[in-house]
Scaffold this motif. Structure first.
Motif, PDB file in Angstrom:
ATOM      1  N   PRO A   1      22.252  32.405   5.762  1.00 26.73           N
ATOM      2  CA  PRO A   1      22.809  32.182   4.502  1.00 26.73           C
ATOM      3  C   PRO A   1      23.465  33.470   3.766  1.00 26.73           C
ATOM      4  O   PRO A   1      24.416  33.282   3.008  1.00 26.73           O
ATOM      5  N   GLU A   2      22.727  34.601   3.912  1.00 26.04           N
ATOM      6  CA  GLU A   2      22.895  35.893   3.323  1.00 26.04           C
ATOM      7  C   GLU A   2      24.261  36.266   3.579  1.00 26.04           C
ATOM      8  O   GLU A   2      25.342  36.536   2.791  1.00 26.04           O
ATOM      9  N   GLY A   3      24.560  36.263   5.210  1.00 30.55           N
ATOM     10  CA  GLY A   3      25.903  36.533   5.406  1.00 30.55           C
ATOM     11  C   GLY A   3      26.879  35.754   5.068  1.00 30.55           C
ATOM     12  O   GLY A   3      28.092  36.087   5.069  1.00 30.55           O
ATOM     13  N   VAL A   4      26.678  34.325   4.974  1.00 28.82           N
ATOM     14  CA  VAL A   4      27.675  33.411   4.692  1.00 28.82           C
ATOM     15  C   VAL A   4      28.150  33.650   3.293  1.00 28.82           C
ATOM     16  O   VAL A   4      29.434  33.609   3.066  1.00 28.82           O
ATOM     17  N   HIS A   5      27.325  33.980   2.374  1.00 25.76           N
ATOM     18  CA  HIS A   5      27.531  34.368   1.030  1.00 25.76           C
ATOM     19  C   HIS A   5      28.554  35.615   0.968  1.00 25.76           C
ATOM     20  O   HIS A   5      29.347  35.669   0.184  1.00 25.76           O
ATOM     21  N   TRP A   6      28.081  36.456   1.720  1.00 22.55           N
ATOM     22  CA  TRP A   6      28.730  37.939   1.611  1.00 22.55           C
ATOM     23  C   TRP A   6      30.287  37.658   2.078  1.00 22.55           C
ATOM     24  O   TRP A   6      31.154  38.216   1.563  1.00 22.55           O
ATOM     25  N   LEU A   7      30.374  36.826   3.126  1.00 25.46           N
ATOM     26  CA  LEU A   7      31.776  36.645   3.806  1.00 25.46           C
ATOM     27  C   LEU A   7      32.670  35.710   2.824  1.00 25.46           C
ATOM     28  O   LEU A   7      33.813  36.230   2.642  1.00 25.46           O
ATOM     29  N   ARG A   8      32.002  34.945   2.239  1.00 27.20           N
ATOM     30  CA  ARG A   8      32.719  34.131   1.229  1.00 27.20           C
ATOM     31  C   ARG A   8      33.279  34.971  -0.006  1.00 27.20           C
ATOM     32  O   ARG A   8      34.400  34.969  -0.281  1.00 27.20           O
ATOM     33  N   ALA A   9      32.424  36.047  -0.428  1.00 25.38           N
ATOM     34  CA  ALA A   9      32.824  36.889  -1.589  1.00 25.38           C
ATOM     35  C   ALA A   9      33.889  37.846  -0.980  1.00 25.38           C
ATOM     36  O   ALA A   9      34.904  38.167  -1.662  1.00 25.38           O
ATOM     37  N   LEU A  10      33.799  38.256   0.341  1.00 34.15           N
ATOM     38  CA  LEU A  10      34.922  38.962   1.126  1.00 34.15           C
ATOM     39  C   LEU A  10      35.980  38.481   1.156  1.00 34.15           C
ATOM     40  O   LEU A  10      37.369  39.073   0.508  1.00 34.15           O
ATOM     41  N   LEU A  11      36.315  37.347   1.536  1.00 41.87           N
ATOM     42  CA  LEU A  11      37.409  36.474   1.673  1.00 41.87           C
ATOM     43  C   LEU A  11      38.107  36.412   0.406  1.00 41.87           C
ATOM     44  O   LEU A  11      39.523  36.605   0.283  1.00 41.87           O
ATOM     45  N   ARG A  12      37.269  36.003  -0.782  1.00 37.32           N
ATOM     46  CA  ARG A  12      37.818  35.708  -1.831  1.00 37.32           C
ATOM     47  C   ARG A  12      38.399  36.992  -2.540  1.00 37.32           C
ATOM     48  O   ARG A  12      39.581  36.911  -3.160  1.00 37.32           O
ATOM     49  N   GLY A  13      37.759  38.136  -2.505  1.00 39.40           N
ATOM     50  CA  GLY A  13      38.475  39.262  -2.937  1.00 39.40           C
ATOM     51  C   GLY A  13      39.661  39.969  -2.108  1.00 39.40           C
ATOM     52  O   GLY A  13      40.278  40.252  -2.907  1.00 39.40           O
ATOM     53  N   TYR A  14      39.577  39.458  -0.794  1.00 43.01           N
ATOM     54  CA  TYR A  14      40.620  39.931  -0.015  1.00 43.01           C
ATOM     55  C   TYR A  14      41.994  39.439  -0.875  1.00 43.01           C
ATOM     56  O   TYR A  14      42.835  39.641  -0.802  1.00 43.01           O
ATOM     57  N   ALA A  15      41.650  37.865  -0.896  1.00 43.25           N
ATOM     58  CA  ALA A  15      42.991  37.057  -1.427  1.00 43.25           C
ATOM     59  C   ALA A  15      43.186  37.432  -2.527  1.00 43.25           C
ATOM     60  O   ALA A  15      44.547  37.518  -3.118  1.00 43.25           O
ATOM     61  N   ALA A  16      42.199  37.700  -3.494  1.00 40.22           N
ATOM     62  CA  ALA A  16      42.417  37.970  -5.116  1.00 40.22           C
ATOM     63  C   ALA A  16      43.100  39.298  -5.193  1.00 40.22           C
ATOM     64  O   ALA A  16      43.927  39.749  -6.232  1.00 40.22           O
ATOM     65  N   GLN A  17      43.174  40.204  -4.241  1.00 41.68           N
ATOM     66  CA  GLN A  17      44.073  41.628  -3.872  1.00 41.68           C
ATOM     67  C   GLN A  17      45.380  41.253  -3.689  1.00 41.68           C
ATOM     68  O   GLN A  17      46.449  42.138  -3.525  1.00 41.68           O
ATOM     69  N   GLY A  18      45.916  39.948  -3.344  1.00 43.70           N
ATOM     70  CA  GLY A  18      47.232  39.456  -3.035  1.00 43.70           C
ATOM     71  C   GLY A  18      47.450  39.671  -1.610  1.00 43.70           C
ATOM     72  O   GLY A  18      48.633  39.557  -1.095  1.00 43.70           O
ATOM     73  N   ARG A  19      46.283  39.522  -0.754  1.00 41.09           N
ATOM     74  CA  ARG A  19      46.498  39.353   0.946  1.00 41.09           C
ATOM     75  C   ARG A  19      46.292  37.928   1.191  1.00 41.09           C
ATOM     76  O   ARG A  19      46.046  37.106   0.560  1.00 41.09           O
ATOM     77  N   THR A  20      46.811  37.920   2.388  1.00 41.19           N
ATOM     78  CA  THR A  20      46.924  36.556   3.235  1.00 41.19           C
ATOM     79  C   THR A  20      45.709  36.546   4.083  1.00 41.19           C
ATOM     80  O   THR A  20      45.387  37.167   4.882  1.00 41.19           O
ATOM     81  N   VAL A  21      45.160  35.376   3.810  1.00 43.62           N
ATOM     82  CA  VAL A  21      43.876  35.003   4.547  1.00 43.62           C
ATOM     83  C   VAL A  21      44.147  33.396   5.301  1.00 43.62           C
ATOM     84  O   VAL A  21      44.085  32.727   4.490  1.00 43.62           O
ATOM     85  N   LEU A  22      43.885  33.274   6.478  1.00 42.77           N
ATOM     86  CA  LEU A  22      43.702  32.069   7.396  1.00 42.77           C
ATOM     87  C   LEU A  22      42.516  31.922   8.044  1.00 42.77           C
ATOM     88  O   LEU A  22      42.247  32.850   8.807  1.00 42.77           O
ATOM     89  N   VAL A  23      41.855  31.046   7.683  1.00 42.47           N
ATOM     90  CA  VAL A  23      40.254  30.853   8.146  1.00 42.47           C
ATOM     91  C   VAL A  23      40.158  29.514   8.792  1.00 42.47           C
ATOM     92  O   VAL A  23      40.254  28.447   8.226  1.00 42.47           O
ATOM     93  N   SER A  24      40.052  29.644  10.049  1.00 42.40           N
ATOM     94  CA  SER A  24      39.732  28.228  11.011  1.00 42.40           C
ATOM     95  C   SER A  24      38.124  28.024  10.863  1.00 42.40           C
ATOM     96  O   SER A  24      37.239  28.702  10.921  1.00 42.40           O
ATOM     97  N   SER A  25      38.010  26.586  10.579  1.00 36.78           N
ATOM     98  CA  SER A  25      36.556  26.102  10.492  1.00 36.78           C
ATOM     99  C   SER A  25      36.448  24.813  10.591  1.00 36.78           C
ATOM    100  O   SER A  25      37.358  24.188  10.417  1.00 36.78           O
ATOM    101  N   HIS A  26      35.061  24.419  11.256  1.00 32.86           N
ATOM    102  CA  HIS A  26      34.640  22.900  11.386  1.00 32.86           C
ATOM    103  C   HIS A  26      33.980  22.503  10.128  1.00 32.86           C
ATOM    104  O   HIS A  26      33.445  21.233  10.105  1.00 32.86           O
ATOM    105  N   LEU A  27      33.524  23.439   9.417  1.00 33.92           N
ATOM    106  CA  LEU A  27      32.460  23.318   8.258  1.00 33.92           C
ATOM    107  C   LEU A  27      33.131  22.972   6.756  1.00 33.92           C
ATOM    108  O   LEU A  27      33.735  23.741   6.342  1.00 33.92           O
ATOM    109  N   MET A  28      33.131  21.778   6.955  1.00 30.81           N
ATOM    110  CA  MET A  28      33.890  21.170   5.690  1.00 30.81           C
ATOM    111  C   MET A  28      33.429  21.579   4.251  1.00 30.81           C
ATOM    112  O   MET A  28      34.220  22.010   3.435  1.00 30.81           O
ATOM    113  N   ALA A  29      32.056  21.827   4.127  1.00 30.43           N
ATOM    114  CA  ALA A  29      31.409  22.079   2.902  1.00 30.43           C
ATOM    115  C   ALA A  29      31.568  23.670   2.602  1.00 30.43           C
ATOM    116  O   ALA A  29      32.012  23.830   1.493  1.00 30.43           O
TER     117      ALA A  29
END
Length: 231
Positions: free
Chosen positions: A160-188
């Motif tokens: 759970p800590e790692g998931v929270h960290w990754l979520r913040a990382l991806l949001r921060g990456y996009a907030a910098q104007g970068r492009t992020v594509l993430v494949s997932s089966h986890l809807m929530a």
């Protein structure tokens, strides 16, 4: 950004991807959704030049992946967490990748710290848990500080800590104007991190919309997804 134009992949009589077109734009986390066998992994492999399309094309920053001189500086990718040679130490694995793309050696220590593996730099990949292997794969994706990230099931094995960290990382990456594509089966998890969605089924595009647009009128993202792919 990533642009997919009329992308098609056939294996004999089986059509894995069928005339697929979409664009993944900067400044957003785009979730890439589809049932098992929908063609997500095949599409991502074609974007990265690992599979040759039967027809159509995929571009990264306006160019095919194969034409990128230093691809790790253009797009960081995670398709399989356990991609490092099991006998190679974490830092050595990243140093090899850095040298191959003219990335300064100092960047290795930076990304190991960023993913929380600084204390495991001298450990061999064979001794890594699934979550640690996944973090090393993410470190490799971040190594060239690329403007585009493409990640397949990146939370696999993370606590759970790692998931929270990754979520913040991806949001921060996009907030910098970068492009992020993430494949997932986890809807929530996708509902928490994504701004936009590309949904495919049987190799074809089902939806390309914001999360809010896609979920409108449904009880949840999962409910909207199941209805969309059933149609």
């Amino acid at each position: 950004m990533i642009v997919v134009e009329e992308l098609t992949k056939r294996y004999g009589r089986t059509v894995a991807v069928d005339g697929l077109s979409f664009a993944v734009r900067p400044g957003h986390v785009t979730g890439f959704l589809g049932p098992n066998g929908a063609g997500k992994s095949t599409t991502m492999r074609m974007i990265l030049g690992l599979d040759r399309p039967t027809a159509g094309r995929a571009l990264v920053g306006g160019r095919p992946y194969a034409s990128l001189r230093r691809p790790l500086r253009e797009i960081g990718a995670l398709l399989e967490g356990r991609s490092a040679h099991p006998g190679r130490r974490a830092a050595d694995h990243l140093r090899y990748l850095a040298r191959s793309n003219d990335i300064p050696a100092a960047r290795v220590g930076e990304v190991l710290a960023l993913v929380g593996l600084q204390d495991a730099a001298r450990r061999r990949a064979s001794g890594f848990s699934l979550g640690m292997a996944q973090r090393l794969g993410i470190a490799a994706a971040l190594l060239g500080d690329p403007p585009v990230l493409l990640l397949d099931e990146p939370v696999n094995g993370l606590d759970p800590e790692g998931v929270h960290w990754l979520r913040a990382l991806l949001r921060g990456y996009a907030a910098q104007g970068r492009t992020v594509l993430v494949s997932s089966h986890l809807m929530a998890e996708t509902a928490l991190v994504a701004d936009r969605l590309v949904v495919i089924s049987r190799g074809r595009l089902v939806a390309d919309a914001t999360v809010a647009e896609f979920v409108a009128g449904a009880a949840s993202l999962e409910d909207a997804f199941l209805k969309a792919v059933a149609r």
